[in-house]
Design a protein around this motif. Sequence first.
Motif, PDB file in Angstrom:
ATOM      1  N   SER A 151       0.858  -1.185   0.000  1.00 51.41           N
ATOM      2  CA  SER A 151       0.000   0.000   0.000  1.00 51.41           C
ATOM      3  C   SER A 151       0.889   1.228   0.000  1.00 51.41           C
ATOM      4  N   ILE A 152       0.409   2.280  -0.630  1.00 52.39           N
ATOM      5  CA  ILE A 152       1.107   3.558  -0.621  1.00 52.39           C
ATOM      6  C   ILE A 152       0.373   4.469   0.356  1.00 52.39           C
ATOM      7  N   ASP A 153       1.091   4.927   1.352  1.00 52.18           N
ATOM      8  CA  ASP A 153       0.529   5.777   2.396  1.00 52.18           C
ATOM      9  C   ASP A 153       0.664   7.225   1.927  1.00 52.18           C
ATOM     10  N   THR A 154      -0.396   7.756   1.308  1.00 52.58           N
ATOM     11  CA  THR A 154      -0.336   9.103   0.749  1.00 52.58           C
ATOM     12  C   THR A 154      -1.705   9.757   0.744  1.00 52.58           C
ATOM     13  N   ARG A 155      -1.685  11.096   0.746  1.00 55.83           N
ATOM     14  CA  ARG A 155      -2.911  11.885   0.631  1.00 55.83           C
ATOM     15  C   ARG A 155      -3.069  12.466  -0.770  1.00 55.83           C
ATOM     16  N   LYS A 156      -2.136  12.191  -1.674  1.00 53.54           N
ATOM     17  CA  LYS A 156      -2.049  12.932  -2.928  1.00 53.54           C
ATOM     18  C   LYS A 156      -2.235  12.036  -4.145  1.00 53.54           C
ATOM     19  N   ALA A 157      -3.044  12.511  -5.087  1.00 51.69           N
ATOM     20  CA  ALA A 157      -3.351  11.728  -6.283  1.00 51.69           C
ATOM     21  C   ALA A 157      -2.110  11.465  -7.120  1.00 51.69           C
ATOM     22  N   ARG A 158      -1.239  12.473  -7.269  1.00 50.84           N
ATOM     23  CA  ARG A 158      -0.071  12.283  -8.123  1.00 50.84           C
ATOM     24  C   ARG A 158       0.906  11.269  -7.525  1.00 50.84           C
ATOM     25  N   VAL A 159       0.988  11.244  -6.214  1.00 53.67           N
ATOM     26  CA  VAL A 159       1.835  10.233  -5.565  1.00 53.67           C
ATOM     27  C   VAL A 159       1.211   8.851  -5.735  1.00 53.67           C
ATOM     28  N   ALA A 160      -0.098   8.754  -5.547  1.00 57.21           N
ATOM     29  CA  ALA A 160      -0.781   7.476  -5.721  1.00 57.21           C
ATOM     30  C   ALA A 160      -0.601   6.947  -7.139  1.00 57.21           C
ATOM     31  N   HIS A 161      -0.713   7.832  -8.119  1.00 57.96           N
ATOM     32  CA  HIS A 161      -0.551   7.417  -9.511  1.00 57.96           C
ATOM     33  C   HIS A 161       0.845   6.843  -9.739  1.00 57.96           C
ATOM     34  N   ALA A 162       1.873   7.555  -9.280  1.00 59.12           N
ATOM     35  CA  ALA A 162       3.246   7.079  -9.461  1.00 59.12           C
ATOM     36  C   ALA A 162       3.477   5.764  -8.729  1.00 59.12           C
ATOM     37  N   ALA A 163       2.909   5.632  -7.532  1.00 64.85           N
ATOM     38  CA  ALA A 163       3.109   4.419  -6.740  1.00 64.85           C
ATOM     39  C   ALA A 163       2.424   3.210  -7.379  1.00 64.85           C
ATOM     40  N   LEU A 164       1.209   3.399  -7.862  1.00 63.52           N
ATOM     41  CA  LEU A 164       0.523   2.284  -8.514  1.00 63.52           C
ATOM     42  C   LEU A 164       1.255   1.872  -9.788  1.00 63.52           C
ATOM     43  N   GLU A 165       1.765   2.832 -10.534  1.00 58.45           N
ATOM     44  CA  GLU A 165       2.549   2.514 -11.727  1.00 58.45           C
ATOM     45  C   GLU A 165       3.804   1.721 -11.361  1.00 58.45           C
ATOM     46  N   ALA A 166       4.364   2.004 -10.189  1.00 62.50           N
ATOM     47  CA  ALA A 166       5.578   1.322  -9.751  1.00 62.50           C
ATOM     48  C   ALA A 166       5.309  -0.069  -9.193  1.00 62.50           C
ATOM     49  N   GLY A 167       4.039  -0.370  -8.892  1.00 59.74           N
ATOM     50  CA  GLY A 167       3.715  -1.704  -8.410  1.00 59.74           C
ATOM     51  C   GLY A 167       2.955  -1.780  -7.113  1.00 59.74           C
ATOM     52  N   ALA A 168       2.569  -0.636  -6.533  1.00 57.76           N
ATOM     53  CA  ALA A 168       1.731  -0.664  -5.335  1.00 57.76           C
ATOM     54  C   ALA A 168       0.331  -1.156  -5.700  1.00 57.76           C
ATOM     55  N   ASN A 169      -0.385  -1.672  -4.693  1.00 57.50           N
ATOM     56  CA  ASN A 169      -1.695  -2.277  -4.926  1.00 57.50           C
ATOM     57  C   ASN A 169      -2.851  -1.512  -4.305  1.00 57.50           C
ATOM     58  N   ILE A 170      -2.594  -0.839  -3.177  1.00 60.55           N
ATOM     59  CA  ILE A 170      -3.637  -0.224  -2.361  1.00 60.55           C
ATOM     60  C   ILE A 170      -3.223   1.203  -2.037  1.00 60.55           C
ATOM     61  N   VAL A 171      -4.196   2.116  -1.981  1.00 58.53           N
ATOM     62  CA  VAL A 171      -3.942   3.494  -1.577  1.00 58.53           C
ATOM     63  C   VAL A 171      -4.464   3.687  -0.155  1.00 58.53           C
ATOM     64  N   ASN A 172      -3.569   4.091   0.730  1.00 54.43           N
ATOM     65  CA  ASN A 172      -3.895   4.295   2.144  1.00 54.43           C
ATOM     66  C   ASN A 172      -3.855   5.787   2.432  1.00 54.43           C
ATOM     67  N   ASP A 173      -5.035   6.409   2.513  1.00 50.57           N
ATOM     68  CA  ASP A 173      -5.149   7.861   2.623  1.00 50.57           C
ATOM     69  C   ASP A 173      -5.538   8.252   4.042  1.00 50.57           C
ATOM     70  N   VAL A 174      -4.609   8.885   4.770  1.00 52.37           N
ATOM     71  CA  VAL A 174      -4.895   9.271   6.147  1.00 52.37           C
ATOM     72  C   VAL A 174      -5.949  10.364   6.248  1.00 52.37           C
ATOM     73  N   SER A 175      -6.286  10.995   5.147  1.00 58.33           N
ATOM     74  CA  SER A 175      -7.327  12.029   5.174  1.00 58.33           C
ATOM     75  C   SER A 175      -8.690  11.487   4.771  1.00 58.33           C
ATOM     76  N   GLY A 176      -8.757  10.229   4.346  1.00 59.66           N
ATOM     77  CA  GLY A 176     -10.040   9.662   3.931  1.00 59.66           C
ATOM     78  C   GLY A 176     -10.673  10.385   2.762  1.00 59.66           C
TER      79      GLY A 176
END
Length: 337
Positions: A151-176
Amino acid sequence: MTDYFRPLAQTGDARPADAIPLAGTGSWFTHVEHLTRGGTAGILPVKDTPETWRERVSQDRAPIEGLDFSQPVIMGILNVTPDSFSDGGQFNSGSQALRRAQVMVDAGAHLLDVGGESTRPGALEVPFEAEIARTVPVIEAIRRKLDVPLSIDTRKARVAHAALEAGANIVNDVSGFAFDPDLGPFCATRAAPVCLMHAQGLPETMQVKPQYDDVLLDVYDFLEQQIELALSLGLCREQIIVDPGLGFGKTQAHNLALIRGLSLFHGLGCPVLLGASRKGLIRDIGQAPAAQDRAPGSIAVALAAVVQGVQILRVHDVAETRQALALWQASTTGVRT
């Protein structure tokens, strides 16, 4: 008046015939605490609760990225930051992070949570470029070597996009989904599983006199609202995890109220994650100023959460948590993992 029902969770083999399983876990219940905004309305037998609620709270939780929620899932914390409260600067390089990931997987972690921005109390926002530079090489290195959900622990769409492209599976957003308005739609477009956490305010100021009308019900209502937002964007409930967000805009009293009331959140129909590991609550009650000395207190809270059917434990001390779970399960339910 809104009615809330908190299962009074139990474990063990002495299970009455009318007991209902708690969200597909080894816990069960025969009675609930009936809550309203006016306080506790009393204890009810489960047969006196709405049928739709009983169906939702008793259903098995569907696997996410192969994770089986019938047994506690251990999420290992991998912070690649210079300033996280517990382990900042320890795993910044790709080689350090990969070694740490391997150690946690070997110790029993089912899932790794990679974060490039500290959201400890008082932390300032990190530019998305820096967050990407910290996390993407680590995710790529882990993905080449280890077969484990990330999982990528991020609040930001651009970070989530880069992380999923790199191989992450889940987005963990502390801001919900309350920080970056683009993150929810992005996750829906990618059909990416998400963890929605509650936080009151931003890390910079969230511990400055946090206040609630009723912390348990306020957090529940926020998570219910954000689940509805995610559903409206196109995600399905089976892709959503919820986290009450211990320490994120909460006093010690708020944190304890959430821990005592954790079983309430199964009414949302999603797996529940708890991140208590090494936090200020453990420091203060456990009298452990040094973060590395807080494993015993962290494990105590984790076991209290598992009794209440919490499916995912976000922890620093993977081996110690796994050992404690194995002994607790063997001695209370006869199950060995």
